[in-house]
Design a protein around this motif. Structure first.
Motif, PDB file in Angstrom:
ATOM      1  N   GLN A  72       0.751  -1.419   0.074  1.00  0.00           N
ATOM      2  CA  GLN A  72       0.173  -0.045   0.022  1.00  0.00           C
ATOM      3  C   GLN A  72       1.050   0.927  -0.073  1.00  0.00           C
ATOM      4  OE1 GLN A  72      -3.406   0.479   0.005  1.00  0.00           O
ATOM      5  NE2 GLN A  72      -2.850   2.148  -0.116  1.00  0.00           N
ATOM      6  N   GLU A  75      -0.974   7.618   0.729  1.00  0.00           N
ATOM      7  CA  GLU A  75      -2.339   8.178   0.036  1.00  0.00           C
ATOM      8  C   GLU A  75      -1.998   9.500  -0.200  1.00  0.00           C
ATOM      9  OE1 GLU A  75      -3.555   5.591   3.695  1.00  0.00           O
ATOM     10  OE2 GLU A  75      -1.956   7.479   3.245  1.00  0.00           O
ATOM     11  N   LYS A  76      -2.817   9.369  -1.563  1.00  0.00           N
ATOM     12  CA  LYS A  76      -2.421  10.996  -2.087  1.00  0.00           C
ATOM     13  C   LYS A  76      -3.727  12.137  -1.751  1.00  0.00           C
ATOM     14  CE  LYS A  76       0.772  10.318  -5.464  1.00  0.00           C
ATOM     15  NZ  LYS A  76       1.106   9.753  -7.120  1.00  0.00           N
ATOM     16  N   SER A  77      -5.289  11.465  -1.717  1.00  0.00           N
ATOM     17  CA  SER A  77      -6.121  11.359  -1.471  1.00  0.00           C
ATOM     18  C   SER A  77      -6.722  10.885  -0.109  1.00  0.00           C
ATOM     19  CB  SER A  77      -6.409  11.838  -2.928  1.00  0.00           C
ATOM     20  OG  SER A  77      -8.452  11.931  -2.314  1.00  0.00           O
ATOM     21  N   ASP A  80      -8.079   7.596  -0.724  1.00  0.00           N
ATOM     22  CA  ASP A  80      -7.553   5.686  -0.975  1.00  0.00           C
ATOM     23  C   ASP A  80      -7.771   5.758   0.374  1.00  0.00           C
ATOM     24  OD1 ASP A  80      -7.083   6.895  -3.580  1.00  0.00           O
ATOM     25  OD2 ASP A  80      -5.279   8.480  -3.053  1.00  0.00           O
ATOM     26  N   VAL A  81      -7.759   6.528   1.194  1.00  0.00           N
ATOM     27  CA  VAL A  81      -8.006   6.070   2.771  1.00  0.00           C
ATOM     28  C   VAL A  81      -8.879   5.049   2.804  1.00  0.00           C
ATOM     29  CG1 VAL A  81      -8.333   6.518   4.544  1.00  0.00           C
ATOM     30  CG2 VAL A  81      -7.169   8.838   3.819  1.00  0.00           C
ATOM     31  N   THR A  82      -8.200   3.550   3.439  1.00  0.00           N
ATOM     32  CA  THR A  82      -9.102   2.547   4.283  1.00  0.00           C
ATOM     33  C   THR A  82      -8.272   1.648   4.942  1.00  0.00           C
ATOM     34  OG1 THR A  82      -6.842   1.005   3.458  1.00  0.00           O
ATOM     35  CG2 THR A  82      -8.279   1.606   1.092  1.00  0.00           C
ATOM     36  N   ASN A  85      -5.234  -0.106   5.846  1.00  0.00           N
ATOM     37  CA  ASN A  85      -3.820   1.210   5.644  1.00  0.00           C
ATOM     38  C   ASN A  85      -3.828   1.228   7.147  1.00  0.00           C
ATOM     39  OD1 ASN A  85      -1.479   1.148   4.070  1.00  0.00           O
ATOM     40  ND2 ASN A  85      -1.949   3.150   3.890  1.00  0.00           N
ATOM     41  N   TRP A 134      -0.443  11.044   2.774  1.00  0.00           N
ATOM     42  CA  TRP A 134       0.584  10.390   3.558  1.00  0.00           C
ATOM     43  C   TRP A 134      -0.055  10.524   4.602  1.00  0.00           C
ATOM     44  CZ3 TRP A 134       6.685   9.742   2.524  1.00  0.00           C
ATOM     45  CH2 TRP A 134       6.707  10.044   1.517  1.00  0.00           C
ATOM     46  N   TYR A 135      -2.288  10.058   4.825  1.00  0.00           N
ATOM     47  CA  TYR A 135      -2.553  10.179   6.073  1.00  0.00           C
ATOM     48  C   TYR A 135      -2.524   9.085   7.235  1.00  0.00           C
ATOM     49  CZ  TYR A 135      -5.961  13.606   3.493  1.00  0.00           C
ATOM     50  OH  TYR A 135      -5.846  14.490   2.688  1.00  0.00           O
TER      51      TYR A 135
END
Length: 221
Positions: A72, A75-77, A80-82, A85, A134-135
């Protein structure tokens, strides 16, 4: 310093730290997943591995961590957060070092200077975040910083000479960071180890609970 314990001793920075400390005449004990089966995300594994050690260790350095986990990418946005992850990032980058910190006090001397340090990252700084993205990684490292700051308060009550800090090593040259280095200057693991040990050399118990970069400058929370 006479004895040091490196958690994550098989990684780039961990291995370089082990060599650099050994060259100083420090007796180094190294633990890692690949070499010892240590899973820092599992408390039973951490308890068993650290429970076999007698110490005391003048330094416990947690050099574990990861940016890409299970393939994984950061994240750029928000889209994209899951959840998975987020769980993976917290497990490795926050829970792992936190479990080592939980079991560390019995391995640190109470009568002299001792150090507990965990590798953090500047992107875990809330105050220094001007780019977003990069959350999961950012959030896990920010949580680790809170654990280090809070743990330092308690550790100082029983270990008056203790120094408990988070360190940002800079961008270290590895195959993984090559994808993300961009225009950022990079250093070898060996140089990173030298830089980090130089920072630790200059710290006193008055500096406990803080977050420093590789040059010894404080990073805002």
């Amino acid at each position: 310093m006479e004895n040091a314990l490196i958690i994550g001793a098989s990684g780039g920075i961990g291995a370089a730290l082990s060599v650099a400390l050994s060259e100083r005449g420090v007796a180094v004990t190294g633990l890692s997943r690949s070499g010892d089966g240590l899973d820092v995300t599992d408390e039973a594994s951490v308890s068993a591995a650290l429970g076999q050690l007698s110490g005391p260790f003048d330094m416990i350095f947690v050099a574990t961590g990861g940016l890409e986990i299970n393939g994984q990418r950061p994240e750029k946005s928000l889209k994209d957060v899951t959840a998975q992850n987020m769980r993976d990032q917290f497990a490795l980058n926050c829970i792992g070092p936190s479990l080592v910190l939980k079991h560390a006090p019995k391995l640190l001397p109470r009568d002299r200077r001792c150090i507990f340090v965990a590798l953090s990252a500047r992107v875990g700084s809330i105050g220094d975040n001007g780019f977003g993205g990069w959350y999961a990684y950012r959030t896990a490292k920010a949580a680790l910083n809170q654990m280090i700051h809070t743990g330092a308060i308690e550790l100082a009550r029983s270990h008056k000479h203790s120094i408990c800090v988070a360190l940002h090593p800079g961008t270290v040259e590895t195959p993984l960071t090559a994808k993300y280095a961009g225009h950022h200057p990079t250093v070898t693991p060996q140089q990173a180890a030298t830089n980090l040990l130089g920072v630790l050399d200059g710290l006193t118990p008055d500096d406990t609970g803080l977050f420093y970069d590789w040059a010894g400058k404080r990073v805002p929370w």
